[in-house]
Design a protein around this motif. Structure first.
Motif, PDB file in Angstrom:
ATOM      1  N   TYR A 188       0.837  -1.209   0.000  1.00 19.39           N
ATOM      2  CA  TYR A 188       0.000   0.000   0.000  1.00 19.39           C
ATOM      3  C   TYR A 188       0.873   1.261   0.000  1.00 19.39           C
ATOM      4  O   TYR A 188       0.596   2.230  -0.706  1.00 19.39           O
ATOM      5  CB  TYR A 188      -0.915   0.020   1.228  1.00 19.39           C
ATOM      6  N   HIS A 189       1.913   1.238   0.798  1.00 18.65           N
ATOM      7  CA  HIS A 189       2.831   2.377   0.891  1.00 18.65           C
ATOM      8  C   HIS A 189       3.440   2.683  -0.474  1.00 18.65           C
ATOM      9  O   HIS A 189       3.469   3.845  -0.913  1.00 18.65           O
ATOM     10  CB  HIS A 189       3.928   2.038   1.909  1.00 18.65           C
ATOM     11  N   ASN A 190       3.909   1.649  -1.160  1.00 24.76           N
ATOM     12  CA  ASN A 190       4.541   1.856  -2.468  1.00 24.76           C
ATOM     13  C   ASN A 190       3.529   2.289  -3.526  1.00 24.76           C
ATOM     14  O   ASN A 190       3.809   3.160  -4.359  1.00 24.76           O
ATOM     15  CB  ASN A 190       5.238   0.574  -2.913  1.00 24.76           C
ATOM     16  N   LEU A 191       2.348   1.687  -3.494  1.00 24.43           N
ATOM     17  CA  LEU A 191       1.332   2.023  -4.496  1.00 24.43           C
ATOM     18  C   LEU A 191       0.866   3.465  -4.349  1.00 24.43           C
ATOM     19  O   LEU A 191       0.841   4.222  -5.331  1.00 24.43           O
ATOM     20  CB  LEU A 191       0.137   1.068  -4.358  1.00 24.43           C
ATOM     21  N   LEU A 192       0.505   3.868  -3.139  1.00 32.11           N
ATOM     22  CA  LEU A 192       0.048   5.242  -2.932  1.00 32.11           C
ATOM     23  C   LEU A 192       1.169   6.240  -3.202  1.00 32.11           C
ATOM     24  O   LEU A 192       0.933   7.336  -3.715  1.00 32.11           O
ATOM     25  CB  LEU A 192      -0.477   5.414  -1.510  1.00 32.11           C
ATOM     26  N   GLY A 193       2.387   5.860  -2.870  1.00 30.00           N
ATOM     27  CA  GLY A 193       3.513   6.753  -3.112  1.00 30.00           C
ATOM     28  C   GLY A 193       3.708   7.043  -4.585  1.00 30.00           C
ATOM     29  O   GLY A 193       3.922   8.197  -4.975  1.00 30.00           O
ATOM     30  N   ILE A 194       3.618   6.022  -5.430  1.00 28.89           N
ATOM     31  CA  ILE A 194       3.841   6.235  -6.858  1.00 28.89           C
ATOM     32  C   ILE A 194       2.639   6.910  -7.517  1.00 28.89           C
ATOM     33  O   ILE A 194       2.776   7.695  -8.453  1.00 28.89           O
ATOM     34  CB  ILE A 194       4.180   4.893  -7.565  1.00 28.89           C
ATOM     35  N   VAL A 195       1.423   6.650  -7.004  1.00 28.01           N
ATOM     36  CA  VAL A 195       0.215   7.265  -7.567  1.00 28.01           C
ATOM     37  C   VAL A 195       0.177   8.764  -7.277  1.00 28.01           C
ATOM     38  O   VAL A 195      -0.250   9.569  -8.119  1.00 28.01           O
ATOM     39  CB  VAL A 195      -1.051   6.564  -7.017  1.00 28.01           C
ATOM     40  N   THR A 196       0.620   9.152  -6.092  1.00 29.14           N
ATOM     41  CA  THR A 196       0.566  10.565  -5.690  1.00 29.14           C
ATOM     42  C   THR A 196       1.877  11.306  -5.965  1.00 29.14           C
ATOM     43  O   THR A 196       2.047  12.428  -5.499  1.00 29.14           O
ATOM     44  CB  THR A 196       0.236  10.688  -4.187  1.00 29.14           C
ATOM     45  N   LEU A 197       2.764  10.682  -6.723  1.00 31.13           N
ATOM     46  CA  LEU A 197       4.099  11.250  -6.929  1.00 31.13           C
ATOM     47  C   LEU A 197       4.062  12.694  -7.419  1.00 31.13           C
ATOM     48  O   LEU A 197       4.712  13.582  -6.843  1.00 31.13           O
ATOM     49  CB  LEU A 197       4.881  10.387  -7.932  1.00 31.13           C
ATOM     50  N   ALA A 198       3.307  12.960  -8.488  1.00 28.87           N
ATOM     51  CA  ALA A 198       3.284  14.310  -9.066  1.00 28.87           C
ATOM     52  C   ALA A 198       2.726  15.314  -8.066  1.00 28.87           C
ATOM     53  O   ALA A 198       3.290  16.400  -7.873  1.00 28.87           O
ATOM     54  CB  ALA A 198       2.468  14.315 -10.358  1.00 28.87           C
ATOM     55  N   TRP A 199       1.620  14.961  -7.416  1.00 29.98           N
ATOM     56  CA  TRP A 199       0.989  15.894  -6.474  1.00 29.98           C
ATOM     57  C   TRP A 199       1.897  16.172  -5.280  1.00 29.98           C
ATOM     58  O   TRP A 199       2.069  17.318  -4.873  1.00 29.98           O
ATOM     59  CB  TRP A 199      -0.337  15.321  -5.987  1.00 29.98           C
ATOM     60  N   VAL A 200       2.482  15.119  -4.725  1.00 24.19           N
ATOM     61  CA  VAL A 200       3.369  15.281  -3.574  1.00 24.19           C
ATOM     62  C   VAL A 200       4.551  16.172  -3.937  1.00 24.19           C
ATOM     63  O   VAL A 200       4.972  17.037  -3.150  1.00 24.19           O
ATOM     64  CB  VAL A 200       3.845  13.899  -3.091  1.00 24.19           C
ATOM     65  N   SER A 201       5.094  15.985  -5.145  1.00 22.01           N
ATOM     66  CA  SER A 201       6.233  16.800  -5.572  1.00 22.01           C
ATOM     67  C   SER A 201       5.845  18.265  -5.689  1.00 22.01           C
ATOM     68  O   SER A 201       6.575  19.150  -5.231  1.00 22.01           O
ATOM     69  CB  SER A 201       6.772  16.282  -6.912  1.00 22.01           C
ATOM     70  N   VAL A 202       4.689  18.533  -6.306  1.00 19.76           N
ATOM     71  CA  VAL A 202       4.243  19.914  -6.494  1.00 19.76           C
ATOM     72  C   VAL A 202       3.958  20.580  -5.150  1.00 19.76           C
ATOM     73  O   VAL A 202       4.431  21.688  -4.870  1.00 19.76           O
ATOM     74  CB  VAL A 202       2.994  19.959  -7.401  1.00 19.76           C
ATOM     75  N   VAL A 203       3.177  19.916  -4.307  1.00 18.15           N
ATOM     76  CA  VAL A 203       2.806  20.509  -3.023  1.00 18.15           C
ATOM     77  C   VAL A 203       4.033  20.654  -2.121  1.00 18.15           C
ATOM     78  O   VAL A 203       4.185  21.657  -1.408  1.00 18.15           O
ATOM     79  CB  VAL A 203       1.711  19.670  -2.338  1.00 18.15           C
ATOM     80  N   GLY A 204       4.922  19.677  -2.161  1.00 17.35           N
ATOM     81  CA  GLY A 204       6.127  19.765  -1.341  1.00 17.35           C
ATOM     82  C   GLY A 204       7.027  20.911  -1.760  1.00 17.35           C
ATOM     83  O   GLY A 204       7.484  21.696  -0.920  1.00 17.35           O
ATOM     84  N   LEU A 205       7.256  21.049  -3.067  1.00 18.75           N
ATOM     85  CA  LEU A 205       8.146  22.111  -3.544  1.00 18.75           C
ATOM     86  C   LEU A 205       7.520  23.493  -3.367  1.00 18.75           C
ATOM     87  O   LEU A 205       8.220  24.454  -3.013  1.00 18.75           O
ATOM     88  CB  LEU A 205       8.502  21.866  -5.014  1.00 18.75           C
ATOM     89  N   THR A 206       6.201  23.615  -3.608  1.00 12.14           N
ATOM     90  CA  THR A 206       5.566  24.920  -3.387  1.00 12.14           C
ATOM     91  C   THR A 206       5.565  25.273  -1.905  1.00 12.14           C
ATOM     92  O   THR A 206       5.675  26.443  -1.533  1.00 12.14           O
ATOM     93  CB  THR A 206       4.122  24.930  -3.918  1.00 12.14           C
ATOM     94  N   GLY A 207       5.464  24.256  -1.045  1.00 14.67           N
ATOM     95  CA  GLY A 207       5.558  24.521   0.386  1.00 14.67           C
ATOM     96  C   GLY A 207       6.930  25.056   0.764  1.00 14.67           C
ATOM     97  O   GLY A 207       7.046  25.978   1.572  1.00 14.67           O
ATOM     98  N   VAL A 208       7.980  24.477   0.171  1.00 14.14           N
ATOM     99  CA  VAL A 208       9.339  24.964   0.427  1.00 14.14           C
ATOM    100  C   VAL A 208       9.483  26.410  -0.025  1.00 14.14           C
ATOM    101  O   VAL A 208      10.043  27.263   0.675  1.00 14.14           O
ATOM    102  CB  VAL A 208      10.376  24.068  -0.275  1.00 14.14           C
ATOM    103  N   ILE A 209       8.950  26.711  -1.210  1.00 19.29           N
ATOM    104  CA  ILE A 209       9.021  28.086  -1.728  1.00 19.29           C
ATOM    105  C   ILE A 209       8.292  29.045  -0.795  1.00 19.29           C
ATOM    106  O   ILE A 209       8.774  30.150  -0.508  1.00 19.29           O
ATOM    107  CB  ILE A 209       8.431  28.148  -3.145  1.00 19.29           C
ATOM    108  N   ASN A 210       7.134  28.636  -0.291  1.00 20.16           N
ATOM    109  CA  ASN A 210       6.363  29.502   0.606  1.00 20.16           C
ATOM    110  C   ASN A 210       7.114  29.815   1.889  1.00 20.16           C
ATOM    111  O   ASN A 210       6.960  30.909   2.461  1.00 20.16           O
ATOM    112  CB  ASN A 210       5.018  28.849   0.934  1.00 20.16           C
ATOM    113  N   THR A 211       7.926  28.887   2.366  1.00 24.48           N
ATOM    114  CA  THR A 211       8.681  29.154   3.595  1.00 24.48           C
ATOM    115  C   THR A 211       9.765  30.202   3.368  1.00 24.48           C
ATOM    116  O   THR A 211      10.304  30.750   4.341  1.00 24.48           O
ATOM    117  CB  THR A 211       9.339  27.867   4.136  1.00 24.48           C
TER     118      THR A 211
END
Length: 381
Positions: A188-211
């Motif tokens: 489950y961990h691997n499946l959800l991780g690869i499915v949400t890859l694009a979203w996690v990358s976008v939200v994570g990087l925009t969060g870094v920029i916001n800080t």
């Protein structure tokens, strides 16, 4: 990929994940209600109903006078405008350089001048936003969370690298339901991780920029803003009771950029302006250009336009990242999608922590069996 390389990537994935997991769980949990902050505020009745009237909009100078009469001894810092109703929001404080804790934000009906809301910092949503933004630690807290975001991105990249060799003998999306609980959660961990890859990358990087918002604005102020207003260096600040008409300053800015709308105005001496200018931030009238602001600097003594230049790319990147981070640009359907993906992220983080704890438990049990066997062998001898 050699086994040595895989072990190295696994080490990177494990430790980058473990270091940031607790903080990322906090960000995901607090971010979930913040996605729906508009809807929650509406349900809580925080937006007061406006008086039904056909009256035209009042002058911004009149609204400002009303706001200052409500807060004697204060000076104007910012004025912003609601996009969905005729409401103007006025931020005041005892001094232009007052800290955030001394600022007051009040909303007024642009047609009648009636007070329609006082935005305070004692509500649940404000608490969650502050916790999500800087953990009540100010800039150090923001930068720390930004570092956690970088580690999260490293964990994401290393997880993708490990996914290919892990799935070499398995079909995509396989969940081995007949295996142990730990193996099921690993799948489950691997499946959800690869499915949400694009979203996690976008939200994570925009969060870094916001800080990095504070350093980014400071770079703009010391660079391009100082360059545009170099001729005003050395002049005495303008007393706030001698400022040129705010209404006329906004009209001047709009004439210089037809088809644009005013998002907010920064008063002289504030964080987004200079000691001698109104900074009128204009936005376009399309979904994309609404996020791309152009500041017009209007001389606060004469009311004449000093300069107008689009914000540099690094400030525009910051402005674009803020709504993208919360999914706050596509209405309720996009917010619902953001919420589902946020829940998936919570499951990924929680399952990753469970897998680590379970592995440690397995290792401890194996070590205990070794000790017991050694003791038994010694007794036999």
């Amino acid at each position: 990929m050699s086994s040595r390389t895989i072990r190295a990537w696994f080490w990177v994935h494990k430790w980058s994940s473990l270091i940031c997991t607790a903080f990322l769980l906090m960000l995901c949990l607090t971010g979930l209600p913040l996605i729906f902050h508009d809807e929650i505020e509406a349900m809580a009745g925080e937006k007061q109903a406006l008086t039904v009237t056909d009256a035209p909009n009042r002058s911004l100078d009149e609204i400002m006078a009303i706001a200052l009469a409500d807060r004697p001894g204060h000076a104007g810092l910012f004025m912003s405008f609601d996009e969905d109703r005729p409401v103007v929001n006025v931020t005041t404080a005892p001094r232009p350089d007052s800290p955030e804790g001394e600022m007051t934000l009040r909303s007024y009906d642009l047609r009648t001048g009636e007070l329609v809301g006082v935005i305070t910092d004692d509500g649940v949503m404000h608490f969650l936003l502050q916790l999500h933004t800087d953990m009540f630690l100010g800039l150090p807290g923001m930068l720390f969370l930004g570092f956690m975001g970088v580690l999260f991105f490293v964990a994401t990249v290393s997880g993708v690298v490990l996914y290919a060799p892990f799935m070499r003998k398995l079909a995509f999306g396989t969940v081995r339901a007949s295996r142990s609980r730990r193996v099921r959660w690993l799948d489950y961990h691997n499946l959800l991780g690869i499915v949400t890859l694009a979203w996690v990358s976008v939200v994570g990087l925009t969060g870094v920029i916001n800080t990095l918002a504070t350093p980014i604005v400071q770079v703009w102020q010391r660079g391009e803003l100082a360059e545009l207003t170099g001729a005003y260096r050395g002049l005495e600040p303008i007393p706030h009771d001698r400022l040129a008409s705010l209404h006329d300053a906004v009209a001047t800015a709009r004439r210089a950029a037809p088809g644009n709308w005013v998002q907010f105005v920064a008063f002289p001496g504030g964080a987004f302006s200079t000691q001698h200018h109104y900074a009128v931030f204009l936005q376009g009238d399309t979904p994309l250009t609404q996020k791309l602001l152009t500041p017009a600097l209007v001389d606060a003594r004469t009311g004449e336009l000093t300069a107008m230049r689009p914000l540099p790319w690094y400030v525009q990147t910051l402005l674009m990242s803020q709504p993208l981070h919360f999914g706050d640009y596509g209405g309720l359907p996009l917010k619902l999608l953001w919420a589902v993906l946020d829940l998936f992220s919570i499951i990924i983080l929680g399952s990753g922590l469970y897998l680590w704890l379970a592995k440690r438990g397995m290792a401890s049990e194996a070590r205990l069996r070794e000790i017991e066997a050694s003791v038994a062998q010694g007794a036999a001898e």
